[in-house]
Design a protein around this motif. Structure first.
Motif, PDB file in Angstrom:
ATOM      1  N   THR A   1     -10.104 -47.900  94.419  1.00  0.00           N
ATOM      2  CA  THR A   1      -8.829 -47.219  94.166  1.00  0.00           C
ATOM      3  C   THR A   1      -7.912 -47.255  95.377  1.00  0.00           C
ATOM      4  OG1 THR A   1     -10.100 -45.779  92.755  1.00  0.00           O
ATOM      5  CG2 THR A   1      -7.859 -45.123  93.212  1.00  0.00           C
ATOM      6  N   MET A   2      -8.481 -47.222  96.581  1.00  0.00           N
ATOM      7  CA  MET A   2      -7.612 -47.132  97.762  1.00  0.00           C
ATOM      8  C   MET A   2      -7.134 -48.502  98.263  1.00  0.00           C
ATOM      9  SD  MET A   2     -10.728 -47.679  98.880  1.00  0.00           S
ATOM     10  CE  MET A   2     -11.619 -46.151  98.939  1.00  0.00           C
ATOM     11  N   LEU A   3      -7.480 -49.574  97.551  1.00  0.00           N
ATOM     12  CA  LEU A   3      -7.135 -50.904  98.058  1.00  0.00           C
ATOM     13  C   LEU A   3      -5.912 -51.478  97.353  1.00  0.00           C
ATOM     14  CD1 LEU A   3     -10.724 -52.393  98.142  1.00  0.00           C
ATOM     15  CD2 LEU A   3      -9.457 -51.363 100.006  1.00  0.00           C
ATOM     16  N   ASP A   4      -5.282 -52.469  98.003  1.00  0.00           N
ATOM     17  CA  ASP A   4      -4.152 -53.140  97.357  1.00  0.00           C
ATOM     18  C   ASP A   4      -4.676 -54.107  96.300  1.00  0.00           C
ATOM     19  OD1 ASP A   4      -4.001 -56.131  98.689  1.00  0.00           O
ATOM     20  OD2 ASP A   4      -4.953 -54.615  99.956  1.00  0.00           O
ATOM     21  N   ALA A   5      -3.778 -54.556  95.423  1.00  0.00           N
ATOM     22  CA  ALA A   5      -4.186 -55.317  94.240  1.00  0.00           C
ATOM     23  C   ALA A   5      -4.952 -56.595  94.596  1.00  0.00           C
ATOM     24  CB  ALA A   5      -2.957 -55.649  93.410  1.00  0.00           C
ATOM     25  N   ILE A   6      -4.504 -57.308  95.619  1.00  0.00           N
ATOM     26  CA  ILE A   6      -5.131 -58.596  95.941  1.00  0.00           C
ATOM     27  C   ILE A   6      -6.556 -58.388  96.450  1.00  0.00           C
ATOM     28  CG2 ILE A   6      -5.009 -60.616  97.447  1.00  0.00           C
ATOM     29  CD1 ILE A   6      -1.949 -60.291  97.320  1.00  0.00           C
ATOM     30  N   THR A   7      -6.708 -57.454  97.385  1.00  0.00           N
ATOM     31  CA  THR A   7      -8.045 -57.172  97.916  1.00  0.00           C
ATOM     32  C   THR A   7      -8.952 -56.676  96.805  1.00  0.00           C
ATOM     33  OG1 THR A   7      -6.759 -56.269  99.730  1.00  0.00           O
ATOM     34  CG2 THR A   7      -9.133 -56.183  99.948  1.00  0.00           C
ATOM     35  N   GLN A   8      -8.380 -55.813  95.952  1.00  0.00           N
ATOM     36  CA  GLN A   8      -9.125 -55.280  94.828  1.00  0.00           C
ATOM     37  C   GLN A   8      -9.692 -56.424  93.975  1.00  0.00           C
ATOM     38  OE1 GLN A   8      -6.542 -52.477  93.024  1.00  0.00           O
ATOM     39  NE2 GLN A   8      -8.166 -51.324  92.059  1.00  0.00           N
ATOM     40  N   ALA A   9      -8.835 -57.373  93.639  1.00  0.00           N
ATOM     41  CA  ALA A   9      -9.257 -58.499  92.805  1.00  0.00           C
ATOM     42  C   ALA A   9     -10.353 -59.299  93.492  1.00  0.00           C
ATOM     43  CB  ALA A   9      -8.050 -59.397  92.513  1.00  0.00           C
ATOM     44  N   LYS A  10     -10.156 -59.548  94.792  1.00  0.00           N
ATOM     45  CA  LYS A  10     -11.150 -60.329  95.550  1.00  0.00           C
ATOM     46  C   LYS A  10     -12.509 -59.650  95.534  1.00  0.00           C
ATOM     47  CE  LYS A  10      -8.777 -62.586  99.396  1.00  0.00           C
ATOM     48  NZ  LYS A  10      -8.549 -62.313 100.815  1.00  0.00           N
ATOM     49  N   ILE A  11     -12.489 -58.327  95.829  1.00  0.00           N
ATOM     50  CA  ILE A  11     -13.752 -57.599  95.930  1.00  0.00           C
ATOM     51  C   ILE A  11     -14.458 -57.543  94.587  1.00  0.00           C
ATOM     52  CG2 ILE A  11     -14.691 -55.277  96.261  1.00  0.00           C
ATOM     53  CD1 ILE A  11     -13.077 -55.017  98.711  1.00  0.00           C
ATOM     54  N   TRP A  12     -13.709 -57.252  93.523  1.00  0.00           N
ATOM     55  CA  TRP A  12     -14.346 -57.210  92.202  1.00  0.00           C
ATOM     56  C   TRP A  12     -14.926 -58.568  91.837  1.00  0.00           C
ATOM     57  CZ3 TRP A  12     -16.227 -53.366  89.820  1.00  0.00           C
ATOM     58  CH2 TRP A  12     -15.661 -52.093  89.955  1.00  0.00           C
ATOM     59  N   HIS A  13     -14.206 -59.626  92.208  1.00  0.00           N
ATOM     60  CA  HIS A  13     -14.676 -60.981  91.892  1.00  0.00           C
ATOM     61  C   HIS A  13     -16.046 -61.225  92.534  1.00  0.00           C
ATOM     62  CE1 HIS A  13     -14.289 -65.157  90.789  1.00  0.00           C
ATOM     63  NE2 HIS A  13     -14.679 -65.481  92.015  1.00  0.00           N
ATOM     64  N   SER A  14     -16.144 -60.996  93.847  1.00  0.00           N
ATOM     65  CA  SER A  14     -17.431 -61.275  94.518  1.00  0.00           C
ATOM     66  C   SER A  14     -18.508 -60.311  94.032  1.00  0.00           C
ATOM     67  CB  SER A  14     -17.326 -61.169  96.037  1.00  0.00           C
ATOM     68  OG  SER A  14     -16.024 -61.003  96.446  1.00  0.00           O
ATOM     69  N   PHE A  15     -18.111 -59.054  93.829  1.00  0.00           N
ATOM     70  CA  PHE A  15     -19.083 -58.035  93.421  1.00  0.00           C
ATOM     71  C   PHE A  15     -19.690 -58.376  92.063  1.00  0.00           C
ATOM     72  CE2 PHE A  15     -19.710 -53.849  91.256  1.00  0.00           C
ATOM     73  CZ  PHE A  15     -20.796 -53.445  91.988  1.00  0.00           C
ATOM     74  N   LEU A  16     -18.831 -58.676  91.072  1.00  0.00           N
ATOM     75  CA  LEU A  16     -19.338 -58.953  89.731  1.00  0.00           C
ATOM     76  C   LEU A  16     -20.135 -60.255  89.704  1.00  0.00           C
ATOM     77  CD1 LEU A  16     -16.317 -57.776  87.585  1.00  0.00           C
ATOM     78  CD2 LEU A  16     -18.532 -56.678  87.862  1.00  0.00           C
ATOM     79  N   ASN A  17     -19.716 -61.211  90.545  1.00  0.00           N
ATOM     80  CA  ASN A  17     -20.463 -62.469  90.657  1.00  0.00           C
ATOM     81  C   ASN A  17     -21.914 -62.214  91.036  1.00  0.00           C
ATOM     82  OD1 ASN A  17     -19.822 -65.025  90.080  1.00  0.00           O
ATOM     83  ND2 ASN A  17     -18.503 -65.352  91.870  1.00  0.00           N
ATOM     84  N   ILE A  18     -22.083 -61.435  92.106  1.00  0.00           N
ATOM     85  CA  ILE A  18     -23.432 -61.144  92.593  1.00  0.00           C
ATOM     86  C   ILE A  18     -24.210 -60.378  91.532  1.00  0.00           C
ATOM     87  CG2 ILE A  18     -24.731 -59.835  94.307  1.00  0.00           C
ATOM     88  CD1 ILE A  18     -22.491 -60.500  96.297  1.00  0.00           C
ATOM     89  N   CYS A  19     -23.568 -59.402  90.872  1.00  0.00           N
ATOM     90  CA  CYS A  19     -24.259 -58.608  89.858  1.00  0.00           C
ATOM     91  C   CYS A  19     -24.704 -59.465  88.686  1.00  0.00           C
ATOM     92  CB  CYS A  19     -23.350 -57.486  89.367  1.00  0.00           C
ATOM     93  SG  CYS A  19     -23.059 -56.245  90.631  1.00  0.00           S
ATOM     94  N   LYS A  20     -23.848 -60.395  88.278  1.00  0.00           N
ATOM     95  CA  LYS A  20     -24.218 -61.295  87.180  1.00  0.00           C
ATOM     96  C   LYS A  20     -25.416 -62.152  87.577  1.00  0.00           C
ATOM     97  CE  LYS A  20     -21.545 -60.922  83.476  1.00  0.00           C
ATOM     98  NZ  LYS A  20     -20.696 -59.843  83.816  1.00  0.00           N
ATOM     99  N   ASN A  21     -25.361 -62.686  88.806  1.00  0.00           N
ATOM    100  CA  ASN A  21     -26.454 -63.552  89.272  1.00  0.00           C
ATOM    101  C   ASN A  21     -27.777 -62.806  89.321  1.00  0.00           C
ATOM    102  OD1 ASN A  21     -24.988 -65.830  89.548  1.00  0.00           O
ATOM    103  ND2 ASN A  21     -24.501 -65.501  91.719  1.00  0.00           N
TER     104      ASN A  21
END
Lengths: 289, 200
Positions: free
Chosen positions: B152-172
């Motif tokens: 919630t406290m992050l800007d949109a671009i960082t938010q997108a980046k973090i969710w991308h890597s996070f969900l990637n690892i979780c899926k793997n």
């Protein structure tokens, strides 16, 4: 363009300034510890022969031969002061240490082992605080048979209460912190949490408590001695020197009080300074300045 | 094989139920969104599922087992405020390794720089600290992660980046994720299913 350059210069100055702050603190730390070390070395180096009674050197004012003068029995005051400071420091350090240990254990137990233990410990604290301080100390000192044993025991058994309260409330406050709950979710043991999370948080309080107890202990040692329950009169303790000098100050022998008293203040201040600088150096918010 | 909460009931003041008869489940690899108005019990539900508080009614099971105390909990909760979730007196390296020793790969995925590891928490921004909290939760033994307003406290671009890597690892790793958020657009974008708290 100019403003950017200016900004860089300002930053450069600022970084330089912060570096000097750290250097200055280290310098203070060195001076304070060096001073204490010199007193310690002097107290061992000065010979006990200077403490012999000497009828020819009675009541000499400070001179090159006797830097701090001599007292009414012809004893060298420099030697007496140094040896007295050493004894006072040793007694102070030991009694404060025991007191701090009791306070920490009591405080942590009260905060962590539930309501029943908390009630019992709080009751003990109230009991100790409620009793008149000096009377209680005299009583313990008398039971223990006087001397250094009696002083250390009576002081450490009566001075832990205030610090124990501080430790208790600190631990109560920090116990529910999110990072400690997270640590628990990693399966860390209560002992791990106490050692790694709680101890570092209350350490500054403990250190300040330790340092604030120092002058107290030295003064109480003097008080007990003054009342005749403490050390024997021929022991060169700073309390004895000061209380003996009390009866001579009205006859104009200022050096009997001024030098020992001044040194006592400087020594206490040195401890205070060491504690303060260490705290600043160890504190995260200021340690990288 | 899921994180299941059955008939969960919880109140802070007697008989004023925040949660009542709530049933919720997440399968490994699934991304479930939790939405609802402020104060409806999203955070309380997350804390119950992660084993921080015990519900007054019902029970939580992880892969058909009740969570044990004094061992690593397979359900990890990532808090909203990283500054509260990190001991201010520890250097970042110790904060990270309290859970496990993460590989360079994971650190790179969240763009954690080597020099941050030797700093104190006060010397990093909230977003930088939150990355440490995420990496910390990705312990090899973690089966489910609950992200409570994680970005919630992050800007949109960082938010997108973090969710991308996070969900990637979780899926793997086949980790089940519960995303708690106010932002419907975020939930719609990343979740397989959305659970509305307080509307049943």
């Amino acid at each position: 363009m100019l403003s950017i350059q200016e900004e860089i210069e300002v930053q450069g100055v600022k970084v330089g300034g912060e570096f000097n702050v750290r250097k200055k603190m280290l310098l203070w730390l060195t001076i304070s510890s060096g001073f204490l070390l010199i007193i310690l070395i002097l107290s061992f180096w000065l010979s006990n022969d200077h403490l012999r009674l000497n009828a020819t050197n009675k009541n000499l004012a400070p001179s090159l031969g006797h830097l701090f003068g001599t007292d009414w029995l012809g004893r060298d005051m420099l030697t007496r002061t140094m040896k007295g400071l050493r004894l006072s420091l040793a007694v102070g350090a030991f009694a404060s240490l025991i007191s701090v240990i009791i306070a920490t254990v009591m405080g942590i137990c009260a905060a962590t082992f539930g309501k029943a233990v908390d009630a019992v410990i709080s009751w003990i604290i109230d009991l100790f605080i409620g009793m008149p301080h000096l009377v209680f100390m005299v009583l313990i000192c008398f039971i223990a048979g006087g001397g250094i044993h009696g002083i250390v025991l009576s002081i450490s058994l009566t001075h832990w209460t205030a610090l124990a309260r501080v430790v208790r409330s600190e631990v109560l406050q920090i116990k529910s912190a999110e990072y400690i709950q997270i640590s628990r979710s990693y399966g860390k043991s209560p002992w791990y949490i106490a050692r790694k999370h709680i101890m570092p948080a209350i350490f500054p309080q403990i250190m300040i408590g330790f340092l604030l107890m120092f002058p107290h202990v030295i003064l109480h040692e003097a008080a007990l001695t003054f009342l005749g329950f403490g050390l024997s009169p021929q022991t060169p303790a700073i309390g004895i020197i000061l209380s003996e000098a009390m009866s001579h100050i009205s006859t104009g022998k200022w050096w009997l009080v001024v030098f020992p008293g001044l040194l006592l203040v400087v020594v206490v201040k040195c401890f205070d300074s060491i504690g303060e600088q260490l705290r600043i150096l160890l504190e995260p918010a200021s340690s990288n300045e | 094989m899921s994180l299941i909460g059955e008939n969960l009931g919880y109140y802070y003041h007697k008989d004023r139920w925040i949660l009542k008869d709530t049933n919720i489940s997440v399968a490994p690899g699934e991304v479930l969104g939790l939405s609802g108005y402020s104060g409806c019990g999203k955070t309380t539900l997350s804390r119950i599922l992660a084993g921080y508080i015990a519900p007054q009614r019902g029970r939580v099971t992880v892969d058909d087992q009740v969570m044990e105390r004094h061992t690593f909990r397979p359900v990890q909760l990532i808090y909203q405020h990283p500054e509260k979730a990190i001991n201010p007196k520890w250097r970042m390296r110790d904060v990270l390794t309290e859970s496990y020793a993460p590989s360079q790969e994971i650190l790179d995925a969240f763009e954690i720089r080597e020099e941050w590891l030797s700093r104190w928490p006060v010397e990093l921004s909230g977003g930088e600290k939150q990355r440490f909290c995420i990496v910390r939760a990705l312990n090899p033994a973690t089966r489910y992660i609950i992200a409570d307003e994680m970005t919630t406290m992050l800007d949109a671009i960082t938010q997108a980046k973090i969710w991308h890597s996070f969900l990637n690892i979780c899926k793997n790793r086949d980790i089940g994720v519960i995303v708690v958020s106010h932002e419907t657009s975020l939930l719609n974008r990343i979740c397989d299913r959305i659970f509305k708290v307080g509307e049943q």
